[in-house]
Design an enzyme around this catalytic site. Structure first.
Site, PDB file in Angstrom:
ATOM      1  N   HIS A   1       0.753  -1.037  -0.078  1.00  0.00           N
ATOM      2  CA  HIS A   1      -0.074   0.140  -0.077  1.00  0.00           C
ATOM      3  C   HIS A   1       0.808   1.361   0.004  1.00  0.00           C
ATOM      4  O   HIS A   1       0.254   2.519  -0.229  1.00  0.00           O
ATOM      5  CB  HIS A   1      -0.904   0.302   1.222  1.00  0.00           C
ATOM      6  CG  HIS A   1      -0.303   0.375   2.652  1.00  0.00           C
ATOM      7  ND1 HIS A   1       0.508  -0.867   3.216  1.00  0.00           N
ATOM      8  CD2 HIS A   1      -0.135   1.558   3.187  1.00  0.00           C
ATOM      9  CE1 HIS A   1       0.801  -0.169   4.232  1.00  0.00           C
ATOM     10  NE2 HIS A   1       0.622   1.268   4.267  1.00  0.00           N
TER      11      HIS A   1
HETATM   12  C1  UD1 Z   1      -2.213   5.367   6.049  1.00  0.00           C
HETATM   13  C2  UD1 Z   1      -0.969   5.991   6.866  1.00  0.00           C
HETATM   14  C3  UD1 Z   1       0.155   4.657   6.723  1.00  0.00           C
HETATM   15  C4  UD1 Z   1      -0.273   3.500   6.941  1.00  0.00           C
HETATM   16  C5  UD1 Z   1      -1.518   3.212   6.508  1.00  0.00           C
HETATM   17  C6  UD1 Z   1      -2.386   1.868   6.732  1.00  0.00           C
HETATM   18  C7  UD1 Z   1      -0.292   8.173   6.879  1.00  0.00           C
HETATM   19  C8  UD1 Z   1       0.606   9.246   6.042  1.00  0.00           C
HETATM   20  N1  UD1 Z   1      -0.301   7.024   6.208  1.00  0.00           N
HETATM   21  O1  UD1 Z   1      -1.717   5.364   4.797  1.00  0.00           O
HETATM   22  O2  UD1 Z   1       1.377   4.985   7.495  1.00  0.00           O
HETATM   23  O3  UD1 Z   1       0.605   2.449   6.741  1.00  0.00           O
HETATM   24  O4  UD1 Z   1      -2.512   4.418   6.615  1.00  0.00           O
HETATM   25  O5  UD1 Z   1      -3.529   1.387   6.136  1.00  0.00           O
HETATM   26  O6  UD1 Z   1      -1.126   8.588   7.656  1.00  0.00           O
HETATM   27  N2  UD1 Z   1      -9.320   4.998   1.921  1.00  0.00           N
HETATM   28  C9  UD1 Z   1     -10.438   4.349   1.721  1.00  0.00           C
HETATM   29  N3  UD1 Z   1     -11.149   3.984   2.997  1.00  0.00           N
HETATM   30  C10 UD1 Z   1     -10.564   3.939   4.366  1.00  0.00           C
HETATM   31  C11 UD1 Z   1      -9.318   4.869   4.272  1.00  0.00           C
HETATM   32  C12 UD1 Z   1      -8.635   5.327   3.303  1.00  0.00           C
HETATM   33  O7  UD1 Z   1     -10.962   4.220   0.961  1.00  0.00           O
HETATM   34  O8  UD1 Z   1     -11.299   3.893   5.237  1.00  0.00           O
HETATM   35  C13 UD1 Z   1      -8.624   5.339   0.519  1.00  0.00           C
HETATM   36  C14 UD1 Z   1      -9.005   6.802   0.532  1.00  0.00           C
HETATM   37  O9  UD1 Z   1      -8.854   6.688  -1.009  1.00  0.00           O
HETATM   38  C15 UD1 Z   1      -7.534   7.545   0.795  1.00  0.00           C
HETATM   39  C16 UD1 Z   1      -6.578   6.474   0.530  1.00  0.00           C
HETATM   40  O10 UD1 Z   1      -7.196   5.259   0.947  1.00  0.00           O
HETATM   41  O11 UD1 Z   1      -7.392   8.595   0.073  1.00  0.00           O
HETATM   42  C17 UD1 Z   1      -5.547   6.505   1.514  1.00  0.00           C
HETATM   43  O12 UD1 Z   1      -5.818   6.807   2.780  1.00  0.00           O
HETATM   44  P1  UD1 Z   1      -4.942   7.659   3.815  1.00  0.00           P
HETATM   45  O13 UD1 Z   1      -5.550   7.598   5.141  1.00  0.00           O
HETATM   46  O14 UD1 Z   1      -4.678   8.799   3.340  1.00  0.00           O
HETATM   47  O15 UD1 Z   1      -3.625   6.954   3.773  1.00  0.00           O
HETATM   48  P2  UD1 Z   1      -3.196   5.236   3.716  1.00  0.00           P
HETATM   49  O16 UD1 Z   1      -2.286   5.064   2.544  1.00  0.00           O
HETATM   50  O17 UD1 Z   1      -4.224   4.430   4.209  1.00  0.00           O
END
Ligand code: UD1
Length: 387
Positions: A223
């Site tokens: 991821h």
């Molecule tokens: C975040 C953390 C990362 C961790 C990861 C575990 C930061 C900078 N990154 O990354 O360190 O390893 O979580 O999962 O804080 N999304 C959904 N549903 C959700 C959450 C996210 O669809 O419940 C999608 C959205 O499109 C979002 C993308 O995932 O834009 C990324 O989510 P985000 O929380 O920004 O960062 P992660 O890549 O999950």
């Protein structure tokens, strides 16, 4: 010369409970906050915890299922920040949590890990002169392109208590000028959770449901932006992993970020792997336990495989958790397909490729108790009648 922060612990009335505002926001935070919440609950006469969910992760599979599996109390407050750019997400948490801190006036703010919610909550607290406890402090990948590395460095620099999981963390913090008395080597709360749930996970029929038998499959998670945001890199990774999948089923629970990247960048191309939706904590632990090998770019999974003694190939160029390599079962393989293929072949070809890891010091299920002991001690020393 170590940097000494002002000692700004509020004096406590001996009859007053210690109000700790604990913050969790994203999936890897939940298994870290769980044993801490359980530990506070064991000491109701001393602690009054407030659990805040920032809402950084919000899908059932990324959030609620962890609260259910791990018996974490319902959050007292959900800030509902959701997704956004790093700036937007961090700013939303900062603004919303500041209001909450002004309203609740906790004695301390407890943050875990290295996600955007961690730095945002820590920054809001320290600006209001509320001391911050950082659980999993001091880890460094030395790769400032990782958003988490920035979050780690900044959170540590404003924290009052720095709770560490491995010796490298203390060395890093001392090198950065943190006063030694602020650093506490306590072990690993994520492993507290793993050990507490290992038996329950063993009883699950996860393998049967996925049509797998023990030690005859691999588990893959991907991821990190550096791996999944580039179509070219993703395609190259899927090629090499697809070849492994022909010999050994590769189970790939897909993170939403990766699902979006595949959808947006690969023009409908589906990787030749066994794809599943994100799994709950217990199902995933069951899967890890009997995997022949694990391939990952996650931080936490490097630690979990070390605790379980399962071989792990880390598809990154660095790790902030070196103890998983020096003592555990982890190898840093990078993202070059040829190097990944060689590492897989080494593992598949028998004992020479396997590392006999051991569980690192203090990864014994008691980290949360040590942390809460230290908080209790430090506040008790500051009760009003003693100042
Ligand atoms: C975040 C953390 C990362 C961790 C990861 C575990 C930061 C900078 N990154 O990354 O360190 O390893 O979580 O999962 O804080 N999304 C959904 N549903 C959700 C959450 C996210 O669809 O419940 C999608 C959205 O499109 C979002 C993308 O995932 O834009 C990324 O989510 P985000 O929380 O920004 O960062 P992660 O890549 O999950």
């Amino acid at each position: 010369m170590p940097i000494r922060q002002e000692d700004h612990l509020m004096p406590l009335d001996p009859n007053e409970k210690i109000r700790v505002l604990a913050v969790a926001g994203a999936r890897p935070n939940f298994m870290k906050i769980a044993p801490l919440m359980h530990e506070f609950a064991r000491r109701p006469d001393r602690f009054e915890p407030v659990l805040v969910h920032t809402g950084q992760h919000y899908d059932k599979a990324m959030s609620e299922s962890f609260f259910e599996d791990l018996g974490i109390p319902q959050p007292d407050v959900n800030l509902g920040v959701g997704s956004g750019s790093h700036g937007q997400q961090t700013a939303q948490v900062l603004m919303k949590i500041e209001e909450l801190l002004i309203e609740r006036r906790p004695h301390a703010v407890l943050v875990v890990g290295d996600v955007n919610s961690t730095i945002a909550a820590a920054l809001a607290a320290v600006k209001l002169d509320i001391p911050v406890a950082h659980v999993e402090a001091g880890l460094r990948s030395w790769d400032r392109k990782m958003p988490e590395e920035i979050n780690r460095v900044l959170t540590d620099s404003v924290s009052h208590w720095l709770f560490t999981t491995e010796p490298s963390a203390e060395e890093n913090l001392l090198r950065e000028g943190v006063a030694p008395e602020k650093i506490h080597f306590v072990g690993n709360v994520m492993i507290d959770t793993l050990l507490a749930h290992q038996e329950r996970a063993r009883e699950l029929d996860t393998l049967a449901r996925l049509g797998l038998s023990p030690h005859s499959y691999a588990v893959l998670t991907l991821h990190r932006p550096s791996n999944v945001d580039s179509a070219e890199r993703l395609i190259r990774l899927f090629e090499v992993l697809g070849r492994l999948n022909k010999e050994l089923p590769v189970i790939f629970p897909i993170h939403p970020r990766t699902a979006h990247a595949i959808e947006a960048n690969l023009g409908g191309l589906k990787p030749d792997l066994h794809l599943t939706d994100p799994l709950g904590y217990l199902d995933f632990l069951r899967l890890l336990t009997d995997a022949q090998m694990v391939l990952t770019d996650s931080g936490g999974i490097q630690e979990e495989t070390t605790a379980l003694g399962v071989p792990c190939l880390t598809l990154r160029n660095s790790t902030e958790r070196p103890v998983t390599v020096t003592e555990g079962t982890n190898r840093i393989v990078g993202t070059d397909p040829a190097a990944i293929e060689t590492a897989i072949a080494d593992l598949r070809n028998g004992p020479a490729g396997e590392k006999n890891g051991r569980r690192p010091a203090l990864w014994d299920g008691r980290a949360a108790a040590r942390i809460v002991d230290i908080l209790e001690r430090d506040f008790s020393e500051r009760e009003l009648d003693k100042v």
